[in-house]
Design an enzyme around this catalytic site. Structure first.
Site, PDB file in Angstrom:
ATOM      1  N   GLU A  16       2.839  -6.936 -14.414  1.00  0.00           N
ATOM      2  CA  GLU A  16       1.555  -7.003 -15.162  1.00  0.00           C
ATOM      3  C   GLU A  16       1.020  -5.644 -15.578  1.00  0.00           C
ATOM      4  O   GLU A  16       0.544  -5.322 -16.553  1.00  0.00           O
ATOM      5  CB  GLU A  16       0.637  -7.835 -14.372  1.00  0.00           C
ATOM      6  CG  GLU A  16       0.904  -9.627 -14.293  1.00  0.00           C
ATOM      7  CD  GLU A  16      -0.044 -10.079 -13.281  1.00  0.00           C
ATOM      8  OE1 GLU A  16      -0.083 -11.290 -13.393  1.00  0.00           O
ATOM      9  OE2 GLU A  16      -0.552  -9.337 -12.348  1.00  0.00           O
ATOM     10  N   GLU A  68       5.643 -14.850  -7.800  1.00  0.00           N
ATOM     11  CA  GLU A  68       4.244 -15.484  -7.341  1.00  0.00           C
ATOM     12  C   GLU A  68       4.689 -16.961  -7.006  1.00  0.00           C
ATOM     13  O   GLU A  68       3.736 -17.521  -6.033  1.00  0.00           O
ATOM     14  CB  GLU A  68       3.226 -15.538  -8.255  1.00  0.00           C
ATOM     15  CG  GLU A  68       2.517 -13.986  -8.227  1.00  0.00           C
ATOM     16  CD  GLU A  68       3.238 -12.926  -9.305  1.00  0.00           C
ATOM     17  OE1 GLU A  68       2.615 -11.958  -9.595  1.00  0.00           O
ATOM     18  OE2 GLU A  68       4.437 -13.326  -9.740  1.00  0.00           O
TER      19      GLU A  68
END
Length: 261
Positions: A112, A132
């Site tokens: 990210e 994740e």
């Protein structure tokens, strides 16, 4: 743990920012706040035109959130600082080019962070993932950004399965711009940064604001806003010395000298 998790090095108009938190360059709340201040200062310094974000070593760029710090009490919803997680994702009005030099494993919040840059260069041995899903959490920023950057089905596969992409596949899907041998990564990154630093900063600012603000606008609405100089950076550009310098340099068949004003 390194007492100075962020190293900065200034060369002319270029700021190099290196994430240095052994062993994996993971980001905790304190590091994120430092990064936010570093990038805020970069944004606000008129003499700086381009930033590079990279990681120390050749194994990890950044794996994202520091789970050990979380286990010790860092709250996932804690104070990440002025720029959000990693200092870049939510920093307002950042109208200067940022290059991510991905030198190693780039996953989770590290991916990210890289996606928050404008250009991503990578060493040929690196890999990318959003793991994740395997820890029962959501890659929130990536869920917003990635389907807009690469084909929807590839983005969803990464989000839903956590599978890894090597550098070649990441380049094939358009996630990164260029791949280099590890020994050449920073040389090539600095070469690109210097080229950008010699370019017109007011034009870069206008490009970044228009791209950012127009993302959720209809084409004609965005174009009308540009032509009517309703973007602050566009209005600044069209009334600047640099705008005149560009025309003069073209007429005089010489390279322009950009002053950023």
């Amino acid at each position: 743990m390194n007492d100075n998790p962020i190293k900065t090095h200034r060369v002319g108009h270029v700021l190099e920012v290196t994430l240095d938190r052994p062993k994996a360059n993971a980001i905790d709340l304190a590091t994120s706040r430092i990064m936010g201040q570093v990038f805020k200062d970069f944004r606000d310094d008129p003499d700086l035109r381009v930033a590079i974000i990279t990681g120390e070593g050749d194994k990890f760029f950044c794996p994202g959130w520091d789970l050990k710090a979380a286990a010790d009490g860092d709250a996932v919803d804690g104070d990440y600082g002025v720029g959000g997680f990693g200092g870049l994702q939510e920093l307002p009005h950042l109208n200067k080019p940022v290059i991510a030099a991905v030198n190693g494993i780039c996953c989770g919040g590290g991916l990210e962070l890289a996606l928050s840059a404008d250009i991503i260069l990578a060493a040929e041995h690196v890999s990318f993932a959003l793991p994740e899903i395997r820890s029962g959490t959501v890659a929130d920023a990536a869920s917003v950004k990635l389907p807009k950057r690469i084909p929807y089905h590839i983005a969803m596969e990464m989000l839903l399965t956590g599978r890894w992409l090597d550098a070649n596949e990441a380049a094939r899907w358009g996630m990164i711009n260029h791949i280099y041998p590890a020994v050449d990564l920073m040389t090539e990154t600095r070469k690109l940064a210097q080229m950008l630093a010699e370019g017109p900063p007011l034009v870069y600012a206008a490009i970044k604001e228009v791209v950012r603000e127009a993302e959720d606008m209809k084409f004609q609405d965005a174009l009308n806003k540009i032509t009517k100089s309703q973007f602050k950076t566009v209005e600044t550009l069209y009334t600047s010395e640099d705008q005149l310098e560009g025309a003069k340099a073209f007429a005089e068949k010489r390279d322009p000298v950009w002053k950023g004003r």
